[in-house]
Design a protein around this motif. Structure first.
Motif, PDB file in Angstrom:
ATOM      1  N   TYR A   4       0.829  -1.202   0.000  1.00 36.15           N
ATOM      2  CA  TYR A   4       0.000   0.000   0.000  1.00 36.15           C
ATOM      3  C   TYR A   4       0.864   1.252   0.000  1.00 36.15           C
ATOM      4  O   TYR A   4       0.564   2.235  -0.672  1.00 36.15           O
ATOM      5  CB  TYR A   4      -0.918   0.036   1.222  1.00 36.15           C
ATOM      6  CG  TYR A   4      -1.952  -1.057   1.244  1.00 36.15           C
ATOM      7  CD1 TYR A   4      -2.980  -1.084   0.302  1.00 36.15           C
ATOM      8  CD2 TYR A   4      -1.920  -2.051   2.204  1.00 36.15           C
ATOM      9  CE1 TYR A   4      -3.937  -2.074   0.314  1.00 36.15           C
ATOM     10  CE2 TYR A   4      -2.869  -3.050   2.236  1.00 36.15           C
ATOM     11  CZ  TYR A   4      -3.879  -3.062   1.289  1.00 36.15           C
ATOM     12  OH  TYR A   4      -4.824  -4.047   1.306  1.00 36.15           O
ATOM     13  N   ALA A  35      -8.057   5.722  -2.436  1.00 30.89           N
ATOM     14  CA  ALA A  35      -8.513   4.360  -2.136  1.00 30.89           C
ATOM     15  C   ALA A  35      -7.374   3.529  -1.542  1.00 30.89           C
ATOM     16  O   ALA A  35      -7.583   2.751  -0.592  1.00 30.89           O
ATOM     17  CB  ALA A  35      -9.067   3.701  -3.397  1.00 30.89           C
ATOM     18  N   LEU A  38      -6.576   4.919   2.051  1.00 28.71           N
ATOM     19  CA  LEU A  38      -7.631   4.592   3.006  1.00 28.71           C
ATOM     20  C   LEU A  38      -7.266   3.318   3.765  1.00 28.71           C
ATOM     21  O   LEU A  38      -7.321   3.276   5.000  1.00 28.71           O
ATOM     22  CB  LEU A  38      -8.957   4.407   2.255  1.00 28.71           C
ATOM     23  CG  LEU A  38     -10.205   4.194   3.094  1.00 28.71           C
ATOM     24  CD1 LEU A  38     -11.410   4.689   2.307  1.00 28.71           C
ATOM     25  CD2 LEU A  38     -10.428   2.775   3.499  1.00 28.71           C
ATOM     26  N   THR A  39      -6.862   2.306   3.038  1.00 30.01           N
ATOM     27  CA  THR A  39      -6.493   1.032   3.661  1.00 30.01           C
ATOM     28  C   THR A  39      -5.202   1.154   4.454  1.00 30.01           C
ATOM     29  O   THR A  39      -5.120   0.692   5.600  1.00 30.01           O
ATOM     30  CB  THR A  39      -6.348  -0.054   2.572  1.00 30.01           C
ATOM     31  OG1 THR A  39      -7.576  -0.126   1.840  1.00 30.01           O
ATOM     32  CG2 THR A  39      -6.043  -1.398   3.189  1.00 30.01           C
ATOM     33  N   GLN A  53      -9.795   9.897   3.412  1.00 27.78           N
ATOM     34  CA  GLN A  53      -9.661   9.370   2.054  1.00 27.78           C
ATOM     35  C   GLN A  53     -11.022   9.152   1.389  1.00 27.78           C
ATOM     36  O   GLN A  53     -11.159   9.313   0.177  1.00 27.78           O
ATOM     37  CB  GLN A  53      -8.842   8.071   2.064  1.00 27.78           C
ATOM     38  CG  GLN A  53      -7.460   8.201   2.675  1.00 27.78           C
ATOM     39  CD  GLN A  53      -6.652   9.374   2.164  1.00 27.78           C
ATOM     40  OE1 GLN A  53      -6.456   9.516   0.962  1.00 27.78           O
ATOM     41  NE2 GLN A  53      -6.164  10.210   3.067  1.00 27.78           N
ATOM     42  N   VAL A  54     -12.035   8.799   2.194  1.00 25.34           N
ATOM     43  CA  VAL A  54     -13.393   8.655   1.649  1.00 25.34           C
ATOM     44  C   VAL A  54     -13.870  10.013   1.130  1.00 25.34           C
ATOM     45  O   VAL A  54     -14.440  10.118   0.043  1.00 25.34           O
ATOM     46  CB  VAL A  54     -14.362   8.100   2.716  1.00 25.34           C
ATOM     47  CG1 VAL A  54     -15.787   8.078   2.199  1.00 25.34           C
ATOM     48  CG2 VAL A  54     -13.923   6.711   3.167  1.00 25.34           C
ATOM     49  N   ILE A  57     -12.235  10.870  -2.134  1.00 29.80           N
ATOM     50  CA  ILE A  57     -12.831  10.189  -3.286  1.00 29.80           C
ATOM     51  C   ILE A  57     -14.043  10.973  -3.779  1.00 29.80           C
ATOM     52  O   ILE A  57     -14.187  11.224  -4.983  1.00 29.80           O
ATOM     53  CB  ILE A  57     -13.179   8.731  -2.931  1.00 29.80           C
ATOM     54  CG1 ILE A  57     -11.881   7.929  -2.731  1.00 29.80           C
ATOM     55  CG2 ILE A  57     -14.072   8.100  -4.005  1.00 29.80           C
ATOM     56  CD1 ILE A  57     -12.066   6.560  -2.096  1.00 29.80           C
TER      57      ILE A  57
END
Length: 189
Positions: A4, A35, A38-39, A53-54, A57
């Protein structure tokens, strides 16, 4: 360092480079980057940054549209300066959001860095909103956020992300200069 971190580094660098170049293709790259991060941030315990991060987007989709069709008569949105009122409101929003985010992060999520996670989230949200409207002041909010992000990510065990944000910091400075040039050129024409 993990997959990531590497993918976030690559997509983030492309995204910010395109923003500096005032290229609307920055938005899809930014959506992919958000995306990935986010993880990564969630797994590192940076909950506010993960939730941010959401929002990126959603703002990415809006920004892409606005840059292409958000101007007069559905034309491309030009680079502009924020009014004094917008800047004042932005600073108030950063202060209020920082207080709220830091409190929630400390008490509800047990964050180990609630203030720094909160303030960087607040600065980034305001910067992103200003960016969607192509206001040159977005760069200054990003610069302050990046000055905090670099050591924050390093101490949270994300060295490549920390290095990326150091590169972002330099790119932000270049972005301010580039956008000011374009703004002046537009004013002269």
């Amino acid at each position: 360092m993990n997959a990531y971190d590497i993918a976030g580094f690559i997509t983030g660098a492309i995204n910010v480079w395109l923003v500096v170049r005032n290229n609307p293709w920055n938005w899809p790259w930014g959506i992919v980057n958000a995306a990935i991060f986010l993880t990564s941030f969630w797994l590192s315990g940076l909950f506010a940054d993960s939730a941010l991060q959401v929002v990126y987007i959603v703002l990415g989709a809006y920004g892409w549209w606005a840059w292409l069709r958000g101007g007069n008569a559905a034309t491309a949105l030009p680079i502009t300066r924020a009014s004094a009122r917008v800047i004042e409101l932005s600073l108030v929003v950063v202060a209020v959001m920082t207080a709220v985010f830091a409190t929630v992060l400390a008490h509800a999520l047990g964050s180990t860095v609630p203030f720094f996670d909160g303030i960087t989230t607040a600065l980034s949200l305001v910067a992103q909103v200003l960016l969607t409207r192509r206001m040159i002041e977005n760069w200054y909010f990003w610069i302050v956020a990046d000055c905090i992000y670099v050591p924050l990510y390093f101490t949270k065990g994300l060295p490549l992300t920390s290095a990326l944000y150091a590169i972002f910091l330099v790119m932000c400075i270049v972005g301010v200069v580039q956008w000011q040039r374009e703004l002046r050129a537009t004013a002269l024409s």
